[in-house]
Design an enzyme around this catalytic site. Structure first.
Site, short mmCIF file in Angstrom:
data_model
loop_
_atom_site.label_atom_id
_atom_site.label_comp_id
_atom_site.label_asym_id
_atom_site.label_seq_id
_atom_site.Cartn_x
_atom_site.Cartn_y
_atom_site.Cartn_z
N THR A 12 40.01 32.07 42.28
CA THR A 12 38.90 31.13 42.15
C THR A 12 37.83 31.74 41.25
O THR A 12 37.62 32.95 41.26
CB THR A 12 38.29 30.76 43.51
OG1 THR A 12 37.61 31.88 44.08
CG2 THR A 12 39.36 30.26 44.48
N GLY A 13 37.19 30.89 40.46
CA GLY A 13 36.20 31.41 39.51
C GLY A 13 36.86 32.30 38.48
O GLY A 13 36.36 33.37 38.15
N SER A 16 35.85 33.67 33.90
CA SER A 16 34.99 34.70 33.32
C SER A 16 34.89 35.89 34.28
O SER A 16 35.31 35.81 35.43
CB SER A 16 33.59 34.16 33.03
OG SER A 16 32.94 33.78 34.23
N GLY A 17 34.36 36.99 33.76
CA GLY A 17 34.04 38.15 34.59
C GLY A 17 35.19 38.73 35.38
O GLY A 17 36.30 38.90 34.87
N ILE A 18 34.93 39.03 36.64
CA ILE A 18 35.93 39.67 37.50
C ILE A 18 37.14 38.76 37.71
O ILE A 18 38.28 39.22 37.73
CB ILE A 18 35.29 40.05 38.85
CG1 ILE A 18 34.32 41.23 38.66
CG2 ILE A 18 36.35 40.40 39.89
CD1 ILE A 18 33.47 41.56 39.87
N SER A 136 30.34 42.16 48.16
CA SER A 136 29.38 42.91 47.34
C SER A 136 28.77 44.00 48.20
O SER A 136 28.68 43.86 49.42
CB SER A 136 28.28 41.97 46.83
OG SER A 136 27.21 42.70 46.25
N TYR A 149 21.47 35.77 49.33
CA TYR A 149 22.69 36.31 48.74
C TYR A 149 23.29 37.39 49.63
O TYR A 149 24.50 37.40 49.91
CB TYR A 149 22.39 36.87 47.35
CG TYR A 149 23.57 37.48 46.64
CD1 TYR A 149 24.73 36.76 46.44
CD2 TYR A 149 23.51 38.79 46.14
CE1 TYR A 149 25.83 37.31 45.77
CE2 TYR A 149 24.59 39.34 45.47
CZ TYR A 149 25.74 38.60 45.29
OH TYR A 149 26.83 39.15 44.64
#
Length: 247
Positions: A12-13, A16-18, A136, A149
């Site tokens: 998922t997602g 871009s990025g990770i 995170s 967050y």
């Protein structure tokens, strides 16, 4: 033979990025990878570059998750690797200044969306599948102006460990990866300008013991390891990947 030949993976997602780096790593190891994202044009561009299969879906929308699961089941069968990566930082505000809108947006993507992505995929996970949740290091930190967050990631870690226990009879493993500062677009997307982002990254580089910022590829390789048979005795674990920042 590549270690993920004939394996189906969801990221998922993944545009871009990770997420992008992880899709790239899994594909390099032979997996058939479906990537999701909210921006159709960006998603299709990424999928073409990667050799992945795109599916437009917003993790905050439960209806989108239902459609994703149904399409994966129909066209690709059961799933061997699920990387729940999509997430946002949201606005940086003190608790006394927080808005319900920002709270809902962050929680709907980072926690509620991640929770129900896992929930709805469980019936089509193969026995022995690997689930990796992107958390995170903030999940165990309590810095001002980041309460929402931080709470979203702490909640994610809690349900991930419960899921690891619930799914153990099927030999499905659920693990968490908690990166520290990583070179992605996430801070730019939160509304910070380039100068501010550079200042933050320079400061972090100075205080990280290894004196460098993480790369998406660092996380991608760990997702790959956790999804391999080499990690068959690992579940319910959180992996900190932060250059020593939280030591």
């Amino acid at each position: 033979m590549k270690k993920f030949n004939n394996k189906v993976a969801i990221v998922t997602g993944g545009n871009s990025g990770i997420g992008y780096a992880t899709a790239q790593e899994l594909i390099a190891q032979g997996a058939k990878v479906i990537i999701t994202g909210r921006r159709k044009e960006a998603l299709e561009k990424a999928a073409q570059a990667l050799g992945a299969i795109p599916f437009v879906a917003d993790q905050a929308e439960l209806g989108d998750i239902d459609k994703l699961v149904a399409a994966v089941k129909e066209f690709h069968g059961n799933v061997d690797i699920l990387f729940v990566n999509a997430g946002i930082v949201g606005e940086s505000t003190l608790i006394e200044s927080a808005s319900a809108e920002n709270f809902d947006q962050v929680m709907n993507i980072n926690f509620r969306g991640a929770y129900f992505t896992l929930s709805k995929f469980i019936p089509i996970l193969n026995d022995g599948a690997s689930v990796v949740m992107l958390s995170s290091i903030v999940a165990t930190m309590h810095q001002p102006s980041s309460s929402i967050y931080q709470a979203s990631k702490a909640a994610l870690n809690s349900i991930s460990k419960t899921a690891a226990n619930e799914l153990a009879p099927r030999k499905i493993r659920v693990n968490m990866i908690s990166p520290g500062p990583t070179q992605t677009e996430v801070m730019n997307k939160s509304g910070m300008d380039e100068t501010t982002v550079k200042g933050i990254m320079d400061h972090l580089t100075n205080i990280i013991p290894l004196k460098k910022i993480g790369k998406p590829e660092d996380v991608a390789k760990l997702v790959s390891y956790l999804s391999d048979d080499a990690a068959s005795f690992i579940t319910g674990s959180e992996f900190i990947i932060d250059g020593g920042l939280t030591l």
